[in-house]
Scaffold this active site. Structure first.
Site, short mmCIF file in Angstrom:
data_model
loop_
_atom_site.label_atom_id
_atom_site.label_comp_id
_atom_site.label_asym_id
_atom_site.label_seq_id
_atom_site.Cartn_x
_atom_site.Cartn_y
_atom_site.Cartn_z
CE LYS A 1 -7.02 -1.97 5.09
NZ LYS A 1 -6.43 -1.14 3.79
CB CYS B 1 -1.11 -0.13 0.95
SG CYS B 1 -1.95 -1.14 1.43
CE LYS C 1 -10.93 -3.82 4.68
NZ LYS C 1 -10.86 -2.99 3.46
#
Length: 322
Positions: A191, A126, A244
């Site tokens: 997350k 990422c 998440k």
């Protein structure tokens, strides 16, 4: 003795006193758009979910529009990937094209653009990589370029999911400098480095080529840290914060909803979806009842927005219940 059963005697009574109610407008449907296919292609690990080429998007988006849910969260899969994720911020990239198409055909529908480099990098991480290390600060300018490009294409909400430190402030500044003062940021604030993402990585073709994402996504054991991450994103300018996955982290959703006075989103992720689908296909569970119980628990915990692959089915079931 209190007779709690007096208010459970029939369905009408139970509906009248129900404390938590699902609403279609709280649901968001994630979709995958690929530059590498010529027709809708099933994602084997996510029964009922497909990758779509742009030319075949209309019927899907019409279903979303007709369902009454608020919108879609877009993930793009480009033909070309490189170490700098250059297709992520190409104004004519697959995701930007899809956003323009959806907004031209269904202007009322909310389009949320996921902002992360993993689908666009050759290494699947990422952020920018050097000597096997994912670098934080060199990643931020690329995320900013991607966010601005998505906003130019017509995205209603920018949703950074990379978990780099400082990215919300950087993206907010870049959006404002480019005239997008009123484009909100929905940050993936808490997350977690979760095994529940495995089917998504099939769908988005974004599995890391080496190592894992534990140096930037959160340790599943850490609740206090999650609240600090959320507080930091709010301070940096996030308009909506997200937890998440959803179901293993209902405690985080609940704590965030009590502590922070802005919308809380929860992502009912691919692994949560696929487990339900697999068990229902084997006849082990009642899919509708499990889905509705799961989504109700997410809302009861405090989520205002639920991103879920069950959204289209759930919208139909909500209609039947009302």
């Amino acid at each position: 003795m209190q007779r709690f059963r007096r208010l459970r005697t029939n369905e009408a009574m139970r509906k009248m006193v129900r404390e938590t109610r699902l609403c279609k407008s709280e649901l968001i449907y994630p979709i995958f758009i690929s530059e590498n296919i010529s027709k809708p292609t099933i994602i084997e690990s996510m029964p009922g979910i497909f990758q779509y080429p742009i030319k075949d998007l209309y019927e899907l988006i019409k279903q979303v529009s007709d369902s009454g849910i608020s919108g879609v969260l877009i993930f793009g899969i480009p033909k070309e990937k490189d170490e700098q994720a250059s297709s992520a911020y190409d104004d004519n990239g697959i995701t930007q094209q899809a956003i323009r198409y959806i907004k031209s055909e269904f202007p009322h529908l909310l389009v949320i653009a996921d902002v992360c480099l993993c689908e666009y990098t050759s290494h699947g991480h990422c952020g920018v990589v050097k000597d096997g290390i994912i670098l934080n600060d060199p990643t931020l300018p690329l995320l900013c370029k991607m966010a601005v490009s998505m906003a130019k294409a017509g995205a209603d909400i920018i949703a950074p999911s990379d978990m780099m430190d400082g990215r919300v402030a950087a993206i907010r500044s870049s959006l404002d400098e480019n005239g997008f003062l009123y484009t909100p940021i929905m940050s993936y604030s808490a997350k977690f480095a979760s095994v529940y993402y495995t089917p998504f990585r099939d769908a988005a073709q974004s599995a890391p080529a080496f190592g894992d994402r534990k140096t930037y996504q959160m340790d599943p054991a850490n609740a206090k840290e999650a609240l600090r991450e959320i507080a930091d994103d709010i301070e940096e300018g996030a308009d909506i914060v997200m937890v998440k996955p959803a179901l293993p982290y209902l405690d985080i959703i609940h704590a965030a909803s009590k502590r922070y006075d802005l919308p809380i989103a929860a992502y009912n992720v691919s692994g949560e979806y696929s487990m339900v689908k697999a068990a229902s296909q084997l006849g082990w569970i009642d899919e509708k009842r499990v889905v509705m119980e799961n989504l109700t628990s997410i809302k009861r915990a405090g989520a205002n927005i639920i991103i879920t692959y069950h959204a289209l089915d759930a919208a139909k079931w909500i209609d039947k219940e009302n």
